[in-house]
Design a protein around this motif. Structure first.
Motif, PDB file in Angstrom:
ATOM      1  N   HIS A   1     -27.233-104.935 -67.286  1.00  0.00           N
ATOM      2  CA  HIS A   1     -28.273-105.903 -67.627  1.00  0.00           C
ATOM      3  C   HIS A   1     -27.907-106.539 -68.968  1.00  0.00           C
ATOM      4  O   HIS A   1     -27.711-105.829 -69.944  1.00  0.00           O
ATOM      5  CB  HIS A   1     -29.620-105.173 -67.734  1.00  0.00           C
ATOM      6  N   VAL A   2     -27.789-107.855 -68.993  1.00  0.00           N
ATOM      7  CA  VAL A   2     -27.521-108.571 -70.238  1.00  0.00           C
ATOM      8  C   VAL A   2     -28.568-109.663 -70.395  1.00  0.00           C
ATOM      9  O   VAL A   2     -29.016-110.256 -69.417  1.00  0.00           O
ATOM     10  CB  VAL A   2     -26.095-109.165 -70.288  1.00  0.00           C
TER      11      VAL A   2
ATOM     12  N   LEU B   1     -32.566-115.914 -70.864  1.00  0.00           N
ATOM     13  CA  LEU B   1     -31.638-115.748 -69.752  1.00  0.00           C
ATOM     14  C   LEU B   1     -31.394-114.266 -69.538  1.00  0.00           C
ATOM     15  O   LEU B   1     -31.193-113.527 -70.506  1.00  0.00           O
ATOM     16  CB  LEU B   1     -30.297-116.424 -70.043  1.00  0.00           C
ATOM     17  N   ALA B   2     -31.422-113.822 -68.299  1.00  0.00           N
ATOM     18  CA  ALA B   2     -31.149-112.420 -67.974  1.00  0.00           C
ATOM     19  C   ALA B   2     -30.214-112.363 -66.777  1.00  0.00           C
ATOM     20  O   ALA B   2     -30.372-113.109 -65.816  1.00  0.00           O
ATOM     21  CB  ALA B   2     -32.439-111.680 -67.663  1.00  0.00           C
TER      22      ALA B   2
ATOM     23  N   GLY C   1     -30.967-117.073 -59.323  1.00  0.00           N
ATOM     24  CA  GLY C   1     -29.986-117.097 -58.252  1.00  0.00           C
ATOM     25  C   GLY C   1     -29.162-115.825 -58.235  1.00  0.00           C
ATOM     26  O   GLY C   1     -29.456-114.869 -58.959  1.00  0.00           O
ATOM     27  N   ARG C   2     -28.116-115.839 -57.408  1.00  0.00           N
ATOM     28  CA  ARG C   2     -27.207-114.695 -57.293  1.00  0.00           C
ATOM     29  C   ARG C   2     -25.777-115.182 -57.436  1.00  0.00           C
ATOM     30  O   ARG C   2     -25.466-116.335 -57.128  1.00  0.00           O
ATOM     31  CB  ARG C   2     -27.366-114.008 -55.950  1.00  0.00           C
ATOM     32  N   ALA C   3     -24.909-114.282 -57.858  1.00  0.00           N
ATOM     33  CA  ALA C   3     -23.485-114.597 -58.002  1.00  0.00           C
ATOM     34  C   ALA C   3     -22.676-113.356 -57.684  1.00  0.00           C
ATOM     35  O   ALA C   3     -23.198-112.243 -57.663  1.00  0.00           O
ATOM     36  CB  ALA C   3     -23.192-115.072 -59.424  1.00  0.00           C
TER      37      ALA C   3
ATOM     38  N   ALA D   1     -22.527-115.307 -62.860  1.00  0.00           N
ATOM     39  CA  ALA D   1     -23.980-115.276 -63.039  1.00  0.00           C
ATOM     40  C   ALA D   1     -24.358-115.791 -64.426  1.00  0.00           C
ATOM     41  O   ALA D   1     -25.318-116.560 -64.569  1.00  0.00           O
ATOM     42  CB  ALA D   1     -24.513-113.858 -62.833  1.00  0.00           C
ATOM     43  N   GLN D   2     -23.615-115.377 -65.440  1.00  0.00           N
ATOM     44  CA  GLN D   2     -23.881-115.852 -66.795  1.00  0.00           C
ATOM     45  C   GLN D   2     -23.682-117.369 -66.876  1.00  0.00           C
ATOM     46  O   GLN D   2     -24.502-118.076 -67.472  1.00  0.00           O
ATOM     47  CB  GLN D   2     -22.987-115.126 -67.800  1.00  0.00           C
TER      48      GLN D   2
END
Length: 75
Positions: free
Chosen positions: A11-12, A21-22, A44-46, A52-53
């Motif tokens: 988790h960032v 932003l998470a 969304g998803r990556a 994702a970032q």
């Protein structure tokens, strides 16, 4: 025998362009979400943490370029 735990990043979070932003690891890949004052802006998803970032940063930039407005709920 005592073993030390193995730590990993799952988790960032950061703040950019007035948005929070998470990025979080889930069993189906990396999920990302952008919020302002706790209100959803984009998500969304990556397949990778870096993707994702990048997607979260782009969503925050789009939000800021669009005037940065969010409809907050009325109490």
């Amino acid at each position: 025998m005592h073993q030390s735990p193995v730590w990993s990043v799952r988790h960032v979070v950061t703040r950019l362009h007035g948005c929070d932003l998470a990025v979080t690891w889930r069993s189906d890949g990396w999920g990302w979400v952008v919020t302002v004052a706790g209100e959803h802006v984009a998500s969304g998803r990556a397949r990778s943490q870096a993707s994702a970032q990048d997607a979260a940063v782009q969503a925050a930039r789009r939000h800021a370029d669009d005037g940065g407005k969010v409809q907050l709920p009325l109490f």
